[in-house]
Every structure is written in C-alpha cells, then in structure tokens.
Design a protein around this motif. Sequence first.
Motif, PDB file in Angstrom:
ATOM      1  N   GLU A   5       3.454   3.942 -17.434  1.00 46.67           N
ATOM      2  CA  GLU A   5       3.375   2.677 -16.699  1.00 46.67           C
ATOM      3  C   GLU A   5       3.016   1.522 -17.638  1.00 46.67           C
ATOM      4  O   GLU A   5       3.552   0.416 -17.511  1.00 46.67           O
ATOM      5  CB  GLU A   5       2.337   2.785 -15.577  1.00 46.67           C
ATOM      6  N   SER A   6       2.137   1.787 -18.594  1.00 46.11           N
ATOM      7  CA  SER A   6       1.776   0.770 -19.563  1.00 46.11           C
ATOM      8  C   SER A   6       2.981   0.362 -20.408  1.00 46.11           C
ATOM      9  O   SER A   6       3.172  -0.822 -20.709  1.00 46.11           O
ATOM     10  CB  SER A   6       0.645   1.286 -20.457  1.00 46.11           C
ATOM     11  N   MET A   7       3.802   1.335 -20.770  1.00 44.75           N
ATOM     12  CA  MET A   7       4.996   1.019 -21.550  1.00 44.75           C
ATOM     13  C   MET A   7       5.965   0.156 -20.743  1.00 44.75           C
ATOM     14  O   MET A   7       6.535  -0.801 -21.264  1.00 44.75           O
ATOM     15  CB  MET A   7       5.690   2.290 -22.027  1.00 44.75           C
ATOM     16  N   ARG A   8       6.153   0.493 -19.476  1.00 40.83           N
ATOM     17  CA  ARG A   8       7.045  -0.313 -18.632  1.00 40.83           C
ATOM     18  C   ARG A   8       6.519  -1.740 -18.558  1.00 40.83           C
ATOM     19  O   ARG A   8       7.280  -2.700 -18.661  1.00 40.83           O
ATOM     20  CB  ARG A   8       7.155   0.290 -17.235  1.00 40.83           C
ATOM     21  N   ARG A   9       5.221  -1.881 -18.387  1.00 41.05           N
ATOM     22  CA  ARG A   9       4.600  -3.200 -18.314  1.00 41.05           C
ATOM     23  C   ARG A   9       4.814  -3.974 -19.612  1.00 41.05           C
ATOM     24  O   ARG A   9       5.112  -5.168 -19.609  1.00 41.05           O
ATOM     25  CB  ARG A   9       3.110  -3.003 -18.022  1.00 41.05           C
ATOM     26  N   ARG A  10       4.681  -3.286 -20.746  1.00 46.10           N
ATOM     27  CA  ARG A  10       4.891  -3.932 -22.051  1.00 46.10           C
ATOM     28  C   ARG A  10       6.338  -4.368 -22.233  1.00 46.10           C
ATOM     29  O   ARG A  10       6.620  -5.484 -22.669  1.00 46.10           O
ATOM     30  CB  ARG A  10       4.492  -2.986 -23.186  1.00 46.10           C
ATOM     31  N   LEU A  11       7.280  -3.492 -21.900  1.00 47.01           N
ATOM     32  CA  LEU A  11       8.691  -3.840 -22.063  1.00 47.01           C
ATOM     33  C   LEU A  11       9.095  -5.001 -21.158  1.00 47.01           C
ATOM     34  O   LEU A  11       9.827  -5.906 -21.579  1.00 47.01           O
ATOM     35  CB  LEU A  11       9.572  -2.617 -21.801  1.00 47.01           C
ATOM     36  N   SER A  12       8.610  -5.007 -19.927  1.00 48.39           N
ATOM     37  CA  SER A  12       8.885  -6.125 -19.025  1.00 48.39           C
ATOM     38  C   SER A  12       8.308  -7.421 -19.582  1.00 48.39           C
ATOM     39  O   SER A  12       8.945  -8.479 -19.512  1.00 48.39           O
ATOM     40  CB  SER A  12       8.309  -5.855 -17.631  1.00 48.39           C
ATOM     41  N   ALA A  13       7.107  -7.338 -20.146  1.00 47.62           N
ATOM     42  CA  ALA A  13       6.482  -8.522 -20.738  1.00 47.62           C
ATOM     43  C   ALA A  13       7.293  -9.029 -21.927  1.00 47.62           C
ATOM     44  O   ALA A  13       7.473 -10.242 -22.081  1.00 47.62           O
ATOM     45  CB  ALA A  13       5.051  -8.206 -21.165  1.00 47.62           C
TER      46      ALA A  13
END
Length: 159
Positions: A5-13
């Motif tokens: 989930e943290s990776m998804r958040r980073r990529l979206s950012a």
Amino acid sequence: MSRLESMRRRLSAQIDGINWAAEKIARLDGDVLEMGLGNGRTYDHLRQELPDRRIWVIDRMLNCHPSCIPPAEDFLEGEAEPMLAQLARDGHKMALAHYDFGYGIKEKDVAEGQRLSPLIATVMQPGGLILSQQPLVGLEQICGPDTIAPDRYLFYRAV
C-alpha cells in the motif's frame, strides 16, 4: 499500512507530482534532471510528460528496463557529487529535478539528501521545481498538489 500500500501511495504521488510540476514549469527555460534512475519508471513518465525537454539522468549504474535507457549523452554514471558538479561546470540549468536517490535506510537517505542539497541548488534554474522523497535543505519548500499527503512527497522551489 502494508509495504504494498505504501508503494502504491508513493507511485501515485510521483505521477501526480510530476504532472503538476510539468504544468508549473511550462514557461520556464531549462532541462530536467532525474536523480536515481532505478528501473526507469519515473524517467519514462518524465519523457512522456515533458517530451520537448532534455532529461539528464544520474545514477551509480545503468540497471533499468531496456525501454527506459536514456541516451548515452544524457546519462551520467557515478556518484552524485561529481555528476552534479559536472552539470554545474558545463552551465546546464534545470527547470525540474526529481530526487530519488536512496539506500533504503531512512537515516542514511536523509543525510545524503541534505548533503547533496547545495549541489542540487547549483544546477537549478531560479524558480525551478524539485520533487523529492527526502527532505532537502537550502531550498524553498512549497505545497504540491492537493492529492498528495504532505509527508509522502516534498516539493521545493529553487531561489
């Protein structure tokens, strides 16, 4: 929050931040700098969003997806300090820089970002934007797009 989930958040950012910054620098002269090529995903997005800009890339080694290999004349292989110094010596100025260096150890990553901050500042066009996962110093921190949590990605303007 899981690492996935943290990776998804980073990529979206990263996507939202690059898209936002590309609009903000539309009238500013200068190149683009990707610091930390990795697999090349961010570099690929920069190419898509800023097709008319020269994109410089600094990384310790070329180890990206074959579709994301930058032109040889735009890839600076080695440690960041001498590569940033070379860009500055040659008079290159960046309208946008994306800082993505890291070892994966928070304390070490933060220290590196702070150590490199003055060198990054020397290659930035006044008013240029820097997107970073790590806190930088000596640059004006600004608010990025509303879609990004303030602690997820950091935005700076060169003075």
